[in-house]
Scaffold this active site. Sequence first.
Site, PDB file in Angstrom:
ATOM      1  N   ILE A   1       0.857  -1.189   0.000  1.00  0.00           N
ATOM      2  CA  ILE A   1       0.000   0.000   0.000  1.00  0.00           C
ATOM      3  C   ILE A   1       0.889   1.234   0.000  1.00  0.00           C
ATOM      4  O   ILE A   1       1.793   1.366   0.836  1.00  0.00           O
ATOM      5  CB  ILE A   1      -0.912   0.031   1.238  1.00  0.00           C
ATOM      6  CG1 ILE A   1      -1.721  -1.265   1.346  1.00  0.00           C
ATOM      7  CG2 ILE A   1      -1.849   1.242   1.199  1.00  0.00           C
ATOM      8  CD1 ILE A   1      -2.380  -1.473   2.699  1.00  0.00           C
TER       9      ILE A   1
ATOM     10  N   ASP B   1       9.204   6.612  -2.491  1.00  0.00           N
ATOM     11  CA  ASP B   1       8.770   7.834  -3.163  1.00  0.00           C
ATOM     12  C   ASP B   1       8.217   7.407  -4.513  1.00  0.00           C
ATOM     13  O   ASP B   1       8.974   6.981  -5.397  1.00  0.00           O
ATOM     14  CB  ASP B   1       9.948   8.793  -3.336  1.00  0.00           C
ATOM     15  CG  ASP B   1       9.555  10.095  -4.031  1.00  0.00           C
ATOM     16  OD1 ASP B   1       8.411  10.191  -4.518  1.00  0.00           O
ATOM     17  OD2 ASP B   1      10.404  11.009  -4.093  1.00  0.00           O
TER      18      ASP B   1
ATOM     19  N   VAL C   1     -13.832  11.060   3.394  1.00  0.00           N
ATOM     20  CA  VAL C   1     -13.334  10.202   4.472  1.00  0.00           C
ATOM     21  C   VAL C   1     -12.575  11.099   5.443  1.00  0.00           C
ATOM     22  O   VAL C   1     -11.787  11.956   5.026  1.00  0.00           O
ATOM     23  CB  VAL C   1     -12.391   9.100   3.934  1.00  0.00           C
ATOM     24  CG1 VAL C   1     -11.876   8.232   5.080  1.00  0.00           C
ATOM     25  CG2 VAL C   1     -13.096   8.241   2.882  1.00  0.00           C
TER      26      VAL C   1
ATOM     27  N   LYS D   1      -7.819  12.937 -11.011  1.00  0.00           N
ATOM     28  CA  LYS D   1      -8.496  11.734 -10.540  1.00  0.00           C
ATOM     29  C   LYS D   1      -9.367  11.108 -11.633  1.00  0.00           C
ATOM     30  O   LYS D   1      -9.543   9.886 -11.687  1.00  0.00           O
ATOM     31  CB  LYS D   1      -9.330  12.055  -9.302  1.00  0.00           C
ATOM     32  CG  LYS D   1      -8.498  12.284  -8.041  1.00  0.00           C
ATOM     33  CD  LYS D   1      -7.717  11.038  -7.651  1.00  0.00           C
ATOM     34  CE  LYS D   1      -7.078  11.160  -6.285  1.00  0.00           C
ATOM     35  NZ  LYS D   1      -6.372   9.921  -5.880  1.00  0.00           N
TER      36      LYS D   1
ATOM     37  N   TYR E   1      -7.418  18.875  -9.451  1.00  0.00           N
ATOM     38  CA  TYR E   1      -7.567  17.618  -8.705  1.00  0.00           C
ATOM     39  C   TYR E   1      -8.583  16.711  -9.384  1.00  0.00           C
ATOM     40  O   TYR E   1      -8.308  15.521  -9.626  1.00  0.00           O
ATOM     41  CB  TYR E   1      -8.001  17.915  -7.270  1.00  0.00           C
ATOM     42  CG  TYR E   1      -8.349  16.687  -6.477  1.00  0.00           C
ATOM     43  CD1 TYR E   1      -7.355  15.865  -5.964  1.00  0.00           C
ATOM     44  CD2 TYR E   1      -9.685  16.345  -6.236  1.00  0.00           C
ATOM     45  CE1 TYR E   1      -7.674  14.723  -5.233  1.00  0.00           C
ATOM     46  CE2 TYR E   1     -10.013  15.208  -5.509  1.00  0.00           C
ATOM     47  CZ  TYR E   1      -9.002  14.404  -5.015  1.00  0.00           C
ATOM     48  OH  TYR E   1      -9.331  13.278  -4.295  1.00  0.00           O
TER      49      TYR E   1
END
Length: 288
Positions: free
Chosen positions: A10, A59, A184, A155, A151
Amino acid sequence: MASSVKSVLITGCSAGGIGAALAEAFLGKGYHVFATVRNPSKISETLSTSEHATILMLDVLSPESINAAVENVKKETNGKLDVLVNNSGGGFVAPALDASIEEGKKLFDLNFWAPLAMLQAFAPLLVNSKGCVVNNSSANAFLPMPLMSIYNSSKAALAVGSETWRHELQPLGVRTITLSTCAVSTRFFNEYHAPELPETSYYYGIRDFIRHISSGSLQDKAISAEQYAKKVVLEVEKGTSGIVWAGTDAFMAHLGVALSPRPVLDMIVQSVVPLSTEMAKAERNKRV
């Protein structure tokens, strides 16, 4: 690490974020977790002390760093990886007319090109395990929230890319989940600072409103990262592929996008980020 134990890597596992919550949820399901962060000091105590978690510095913008992570995982898993979660990402709140294109390109590097670089690097391990890649996109890919066009677009690129990769990876035995993430509650906005508007901006009169949006106000009353993570891990475990809506009011957001005529969808967007209302209010105040 036992060969029978499933593994997951992850990205973006800093404490208080979605990545850390996902890591802990996968640990709870018996996975060996490769939790990656750029800064090891930001890893949670739970992950740093778990014997079933390996902390890797990574990274995602560095090919050398990605290759080093691949080699580390290979050594521990005999060349396999069951799940890759592309979670790392960044935000950007600014009117399009005032946005720095240079900064916007950097965001695309992080939100789109980095997940593709990770997928390319880890593909042999995923193919070997007939695994699953999870790409964390956003509901903003489908809901054009004002003040977030850079943004939203990054996405949207990830969402379309991810769904395209799903078709390409399926013949190789690899599943793809595209997360359409709604609000979230995380610590993300604790460290985010929106760019200051110049006095010449058409939106200077609503600069306080823009600061309010960029402070994380849209996360108010959002579900916890832990609740979100449980939903995502459940979808991975039950063999889901394709777009998964998760987060606060995910079902209603999905329904709105899927079924609402454009005028209704515009009303939904404006109810969340009432830009037109704030601009009109600022104009009235100028006349007083």
